[in-house]
Motif scaffolding. Structure first.
Motif, PDB file in Angstrom:
ATOM      1  N   GLY A 365      60.353  48.226  13.287  1.00  0.00           N
ATOM      2  CA  GLY A 365      60.668  48.860  14.569  1.00  0.00           C
ATOM      3  C   GLY A 365      60.620  50.367  14.491  1.00  0.00           C
ATOM      4  N   GLU A 366      60.781  50.898  13.322  1.00  0.00           N
ATOM      5  CA  GLU A 366      60.756  52.343  13.103  1.00  0.00           C
ATOM      6  C   GLU A 366      60.595  52.544  11.599  1.00  0.00           C
ATOM      7  OE1 GLU A 366      64.672  54.211  13.288  1.00  0.00           O
ATOM      8  OE2 GLU A 366      65.567  52.242  13.114  1.00  0.00           O
ATOM      9  N   ARG A 367      60.372  53.791  11.203  1.00  0.00           N
ATOM     10  CA  ARG A 367      60.220  54.071   9.789  1.00  0.00           C
ATOM     11  C   ARG A 367      61.525  53.732   9.055  1.00  0.00           C
ATOM     12  NH1 ARG A 367      58.129  56.811   5.571  1.00  0.00           N
ATOM     13  NH2 ARG A 367      59.697  58.158   4.636  1.00  0.00           N
ATOM     14  N   ASP A 386      60.358  46.146   4.118  1.00  0.00           N
ATOM     15  CA  ASP A 386      59.931  46.899   5.302  1.00  0.00           C
ATOM     16  C   ASP A 386      58.618  46.285   5.777  1.00  0.00           C
ATOM     17  OD1 ASP A 386      59.404  48.857   7.174  1.00  0.00           O
ATOM     18  OD2 ASP A 386      58.804  50.380   5.705  1.00  0.00           O
ATOM     19  N   HIS A 387      58.436  46.144   7.055  1.00  0.00           N
ATOM     20  CA  HIS A 387      57.114  45.741   7.562  1.00  0.00           C
ATOM     21  C   HIS A 387      56.829  46.452   8.870  1.00  0.00           C
ATOM     22  CE1 HIS A 387      59.727  42.872   9.521  1.00  0.00           C
ATOM     23  NE2 HIS A 387      58.819  41.978   9.807  1.00  0.00           N
ATOM     24  N   TRP A 388      55.534  46.660   9.098  1.00  0.00           N
ATOM     25  CA  TRP A 388      55.096  47.544  10.179  1.00  0.00           C
ATOM     26  C   TRP A 388      54.299  46.778  11.223  1.00  0.00           C
ATOM     27  CZ3 TRP A 388      49.665  49.550   9.999  1.00  0.00           C
ATOM     28  CH2 TRP A 388      49.373  50.404  11.069  1.00  0.00           C
ATOM     29  N   TRP A 389      54.706  46.904  12.470  1.00  0.00           N
ATOM     30  CA  TRP A 389      53.919  46.299  13.542  1.00  0.00           C
ATOM     31  C   TRP A 389      54.220  46.958  14.864  1.00  0.00           C
ATOM     32  CZ3 TRP A 389      56.321  41.842  16.368  1.00  0.00           C
ATOM     33  CH2 TRP A 389      57.586  41.462  15.876  1.00  0.00           C
ATOM     34  N   GLN A 390      53.617  46.442  15.915  1.00  0.00           N
ATOM     35  CA  GLN A 390      53.707  47.072  17.236  1.00  0.00           C
ATOM     36  C   GLN A 390      53.740  45.992  18.308  1.00  0.00           C
ATOM     37  OE1 GLN A 390      49.783  49.018  17.244  1.00  0.00           O
ATOM     38  NE2 GLN A 390      50.819  50.901  16.602  1.00  0.00           N
ATOM     39  N   THR A 391      54.208  46.369  19.485  1.00  0.00           N
ATOM     40  CA  THR A 391      54.159  45.447  20.620  1.00  0.00           C
ATOM     41  C   THR A 391      52.743  44.899  20.785  1.00  0.00           C
ATOM     42  OG1 THR A 391      55.859  46.777  21.697  1.00  0.00           O
ATOM     43  CG2 THR A 391      54.622  45.274  23.109  1.00  0.00           C
ATOM     44  N   ASP A 478      49.502  55.472  15.082  1.00  0.00           N
ATOM     45  CA  ASP A 478      50.329  55.925  13.961  1.00  0.00           C
ATOM     46  C   ASP A 478      49.459  56.695  12.972  1.00  0.00           C
ATOM     47  OD1 ASP A 478      53.018  54.945  14.442  1.00  0.00           O
ATOM     48  OD2 ASP A 478      52.191  52.936  14.219  1.00  0.00           O
ATOM     49  N   ILE A 490      53.569  54.763   6.694  1.00  0.00           N
ATOM     50  CA  ILE A 490      53.508  55.175   8.102  1.00  0.00           C
ATOM     51  C   ILE A 490      54.390  56.412   8.258  1.00  0.00           C
ATOM     52  CG2 ILE A 490      53.843  54.402  10.502  1.00  0.00           C
ATOM     53  CD1 ILE A 490      51.915  52.641   8.842  1.00  0.00           C
ATOM     54  N   ARG A 493      53.897  59.158  14.729  1.00  0.00           N
ATOM     55  CA  ARG A 493      53.023  58.778  15.832  1.00  0.00           C
ATOM     56  C   ARG A 493      52.069  59.941  16.105  1.00  0.00           C
ATOM     57  NH1 ARG A 493      52.621  53.649  18.191  1.00  0.00           N
ATOM     58  NH2 ARG A 493      51.679  54.776  19.918  1.00  0.00           N
ATOM     59  N   ASN A 499      60.642  57.014  18.904  1.00  0.00           N
ATOM     60  CA  ASN A 499      61.321  55.789  18.537  1.00  0.00           C
ATOM     61  C   ASN A 499      62.817  56.065  18.438  1.00  0.00           C
ATOM     62  OD1 ASN A 499      61.962  53.337  17.224  1.00  0.00           O
ATOM     63  ND2 ASN A 499      59.787  53.221  16.691  1.00  0.00           N
ATOM     64  N   ARG A 504      61.106  51.849  21.602  1.00  0.00           N
ATOM     65  CA  ARG A 504      59.919  52.688  21.804  1.00  0.00           C
ATOM     66  C   ARG A 504      59.953  53.332  23.186  1.00  0.00           C
ATOM     67  NH1 ARG A 504      53.949  50.196  20.934  1.00  0.00           N
ATOM     68  NH2 ARG A 504      52.806  51.473  22.407  1.00  0.00           N
TER      69      ARG A 504
HETATM   70  P1  AMP Z   1      57.088  48.781  19.173  1.00  0.00           P
HETATM   71  O1  AMP Z   1      55.831  48.598  19.933  1.00  0.00           O
HETATM   72  O2  AMP Z   1      58.282  49.023  20.009  1.00  0.00           O
HETATM   73  O3  AMP Z   1      57.291  47.677  18.159  1.00  0.00           O
HETATM   74  O4  AMP Z   1      56.909  50.120  18.333  1.00  0.00           O
HETATM   75  C1  AMP Z   1      55.811  50.239  17.464  1.00  0.00           C
HETATM   76  C2  AMP Z   1      55.874  51.532  16.731  1.00  0.00           C
HETATM   77  O5  AMP Z   1      57.101  51.620  15.988  1.00  0.00           O
HETATM   78  C3  AMP Z   1      54.788  51.669  15.698  1.00  0.00           C
HETATM   79  O6  AMP Z   1      53.571  52.101  16.245  1.00  0.00           O
HETATM   80  C4  AMP Z   1      55.396  52.665  14.743  1.00  0.00           C
HETATM   81  O7  AMP Z   1      55.277  53.976  15.239  1.00  0.00           O
HETATM   82  C5  AMP Z   1      56.861  52.263  14.740  1.00  0.00           C
HETATM   83  N1  AMP Z   1      57.133  51.326  13.653  1.00  0.00           N
HETATM   84  C6  AMP Z   1      57.346  50.006  13.750  1.00  0.00           C
HETATM   85  N2  AMP Z   1      57.611  49.481  12.532  1.00  0.00           N
HETATM   86  C7  AMP Z   1      57.544  50.490  11.639  1.00  0.00           C
HETATM   87  C8  AMP Z   1      57.705  50.590  10.218  1.00  0.00           C
HETATM   88  N3  AMP Z   1      58.026  49.546   9.481  1.00  0.00           N
HETATM   89  N4  AMP Z   1      57.543  51.804   9.653  1.00  0.00           N
HETATM   90  C9  AMP Z   1      57.227  52.886  10.397  1.00  0.00           C
HETATM   91  N5  AMP Z   1      57.086  52.854  11.736  1.00  0.00           N
HETATM   92  C10 AMP Z   1      57.227  51.678  12.357  1.00  0.00           C
END
Ligand code: AMP
Ligand code: COA
Length: 630
Positions: A365-367, A386-391, A478, A490, A493, A499, A504
């Motif tokens: 959800g954030e860094r 930690d894992h990274w994703w987006q809507t 990102d 990451i 933005r 965030n 977001r």
């Molecule tokens: P959302 O669409 O609300 O899930 O927000 C997506 C954005 O949150 C991403 O494009 C990143 O900027 C940030 N984000 C989500 N997960 C991570 C993570 N694990 N590390 C760093 N940034 C993240």
């Protein structure tokens, strides 16, 4: 097969790889192939299959003998209540609501807006739509009437399903007046509303338009699952972009099912029957994928938690829920752990509970700042991933596939690309850069199943926002880098998205609201670092010539305006009046430089700055707000 080889195969043979994964889903008619690339760069998956999401999330588990297993546990420390719902019970509740909606004319393709707090009925409403092939659009409860109205006008729902109220610590938030306000503001008028009445704040129903949730379903005939095409939109979820008009991210039905099913074992290490908990809200993508859909598709038990990490009643609430319900995998946002750590830095409350059931914690959800990860890993004695994703993607772009092969954790990195995600770091000209070099993070097309095929009613915007910057790639928005082993980092933005506490938000949207204040001539909103929320918005207001009202009055009106128009979730509390904004000679506001000033970070004024003296004025202004901190 090692994970690296599996990933390689998903990229080199997408059809073979995803058709294999598709076997874990029940199809009404199986698809003839996985990837439909005829309209590249617009891609679809499993388009000619016929499938139903609700069948896969509920009915098939009942049919295969899991009817008595718990599907949903509602745990609400804020109301002091709990409810446990089996798969069979959940299927019956969903079929009944779907039947009542069907009787009122809701059919495949109709949109339904859902505006509900964290109660199981929110999931029942989502799944009832899925059962009929109706397209839901869930709106987070912390948004104001205006934001709800914008979504109603864009999605044009046949009906709205809402809770009468949400409950925040210390106050009941009446949703119904917000809904009424939104319908008044919107040009599109839904045919009817279904209101789930809560005893903490029952609502007055509007005669002829609103129906009570219980009465609405009385005597209804339960509906069967309606098969839909693989590329049928399962839902629309609005998310912040650079302007006040949110982007309606479309989630395709079949890809969503296949991808989410894959993740529950391979990322979250959950087998059928395991208890999984994502402490988020159904209004966000994490709530869609990991409170509602994925755990149910995979036959897990999911927890619907109505509370906060602290204050409901204390910083031990997470540990109590994990111990009491036997949670195996727990997913939350780093900000939630920062809140807990602030109240209980030594983790004393952890020791009150037997957390032997807990195997892994996931953050997104954030860094995720290294301090938070290290604190959680030390206190909980489990891996913190930690894992990274987006809507837009609906599931992890990069993660550690713990249930498949646990890769070494590198703190500061959400690890490596998940199947189908071919992640690249690009320079400004769109050329791939070498390891450890900063750049824009992009994903080579096609994106894997489950990711957005487009934006609702906005194909041109979809192409412009994501596909045009780097032809052949999806631009994530990102920036960061990748090390020589493919671990991504990451960092920031590249647009006006910030965030705030894992939420977001668009600074552009806040600027649009501030600019509507009659005394504000020009403004800028930036995201500044915050110890708890990661970032918070800070506004700079330039007043119209001749305005001589007290600045503090204008500031508090502006704060109020953002709360009223966007909602409390924007957490817009910091604003200051300045004479001028720093700009380049061509008139571009130097927001990044302002962020560095407010964060107390070294910066170099760009050579194109119009008047460097303004930077001192900005430093003085942020100092009046107590920035930089420390
Ligand atoms: P959302 O669409 O609300 O899930 O927000 C997506 C954005 O949150 C991403 O494009 C990143 O900027 C940030 N984000 C989500 N997960 C991570 C993570 N694990 N590390 C760093 N940034 C993240
Ligand atoms: N309905 C109505 N109002 C809501 C709301 C909802 N569903 N959710 C939040 N709000 C309000 C809050 O009451 C608060 O209002 P206030 O300004 O009057 O205090 C405001 O919106 C901001 O809320 P929140 O972001 O929750 O901040 P907080 O200061 O109340 O709590 C945290 C801070 C860190 C405890 C909290 O943000 C949190 O739990 N974050 C985790 C976020 C998360 O799970 N994100 C999902 C991504 S994985």
């Amino acid at each position: 097969m090692a994970y690296a080889d599996l990933h390689q195969r998903s990229i080199s043979d997408p059809n073979g790889f995803w058709m294999e994964q598709a076997q874990a889903i029940d199809w009404h008619t199986p698809p003839s192939k996985a990837l439909f690339d005829e309209n590249a760069p617009l891609y679809e998956w499993f388009s000619d299959g016929q499938v139903n999401t609700c069948w896969n999330a509920l009915d098939r588990h009942v049919e295969s003998g899991r009817g008595d297993q718990l599907a949903v546990i509602h745990d609400s420390p804020i109301t002091g209540t709990q409810e446990k719902i089996t798969y069979a019970d959940m299927r019956d509740r969903v079929a009944l609501l779907a039947g009542a909606l069907q009787a009122r004319g809701v059919t495949k393709g109709d949109r339904v807006v859902i505006y509900m707090p964290m109660v199981p009925e929110a999931l029942v409403a989502m799944l009832a739509c899925a059962r009929l092939g109706a397209i839901h659009s869930v709106v987070f409860g912390g948004f104001a009437a205006n934001e709800l109205a914008v979504r109603i006008d864009d999605a044009q729902p046949k009906c709205v399903i809402a809770g009468s109220c949400g409950i925040e610590p210390g106050r009941v938030v009446a949703y119904k007046p917000l809904l009424d306000g939104a319908i008044d503001l919107a040009t599109h008028k839904p045919e009817f509303c279904v209101i789930f009445q809560r005893e903490q704040g029952p609502a007055t129903l509007t005669e002829g338009r609103d129906h009570d949730w219980t009465a609405f379903q009385q005597g209804a005939t339960p509906a069967d699952c309606v098969p839909v095409a693989g590329n049928h939109p399962a839902y629309i979820l609005y998310t912040s972009g650079t302007t006040g008009q949110p982007k309606g991210v479309i989630r395709p039905t079949a890809g969503h099912l296949v991808a989410l099913q894959w993740t529950m074992k391979n990322i979250y290490d959950c087998d059928p029957g395991d208890v999984f908990w994502a402490a988020s809200d159904v209004g966000w993508v994490v709530g869609h994928s990991y409170i509602c859909y994925a755990p149910l598709i995979a036959g897990n038990t999911t927890i619907v938690f109505e509370g906060k990490p602290v204050g409901t009643p204390d910083a031990g609430t997470f540990w109590r829920v994990i111990a009491e319900h036997g949670v195996k995998s727990f997913f939350t946002a780093p900000t939630a752990f920062r809140a807990v750590k602030r109240e209980d830095p030594r983790g004393l409350l952890v020791q009150h509970y037997d957390l032997s059931c807990l195997k892994t914690v996931y953050l997104a959800g954030e860094r995720a700042d290294p301090d938070t990860i290290e604190w959680a890993a030390a206190k909980l004695q489990v891996p913190v991933i930690d894992h990274w994703w987006q809507t837009e993607t609906g599931w992890a772009i990069a993660a550690n596939p713990v249930g498949y092969e646990s890769l070494p954790v590198r703190i500061g990195s959400p690890a490596v690309g998940m199947p189908g995600y071919d992640i690249r770091v690009l320079d400004e000209g769109g050329h791939p850069v070498g390891p450890d070099t900063l750049g824009a993070i992009a994903i080579r097309l096609p994106l894997p199943p489950g990711t957005l095929p487009g934006l609702w009613n906005a194909e041109a915007r979809f192409r412009k926002s994501y596909l045009e910057a780097y032809p052949g790639y999806y631009a994530t928005g990102d920036a960061g880098y990748m090390d020589a082993d493919g671990y991504v980092y990451i960092m920031a933005r590249t647009d006006d998205v910030i965030n705030v506490a894992g939420h977001r938000l668009s600074t552009g949207a806040m600027e649009e609201v501030l600019a509507s204040h009659p005394d504000v001539g020009e403004c800028a909103v930036i995201g500044v670092s915050d110890e708890l929320k990661g970032q918070v918005p800070m506004g700079f207001l330039c007043l119209n010539t001749g305005t001589n009202r007290p600045h503090d009055e204008i500031v508090s009106e502006s704060v109020r305006l953002v709360r009223d128009r966007i909602g409390p979730v924007a957490a817009f509390k910091l604003a200051v009046v300045v004479d001028r904004l720093p700009k380049t000679r061509s008139g571009k506001i130097l927001r990044a430089t302002m962020v560095s000033i407010a964060d107390g970070k070294p910066f170099k004024a760009p050579a194109t700055i119009d008047d460097p003296a303004i930077l001192d004025e900005i430093a003085e202004a942020v100092a009046t707000l107590g920035y930089p901190i420390g």
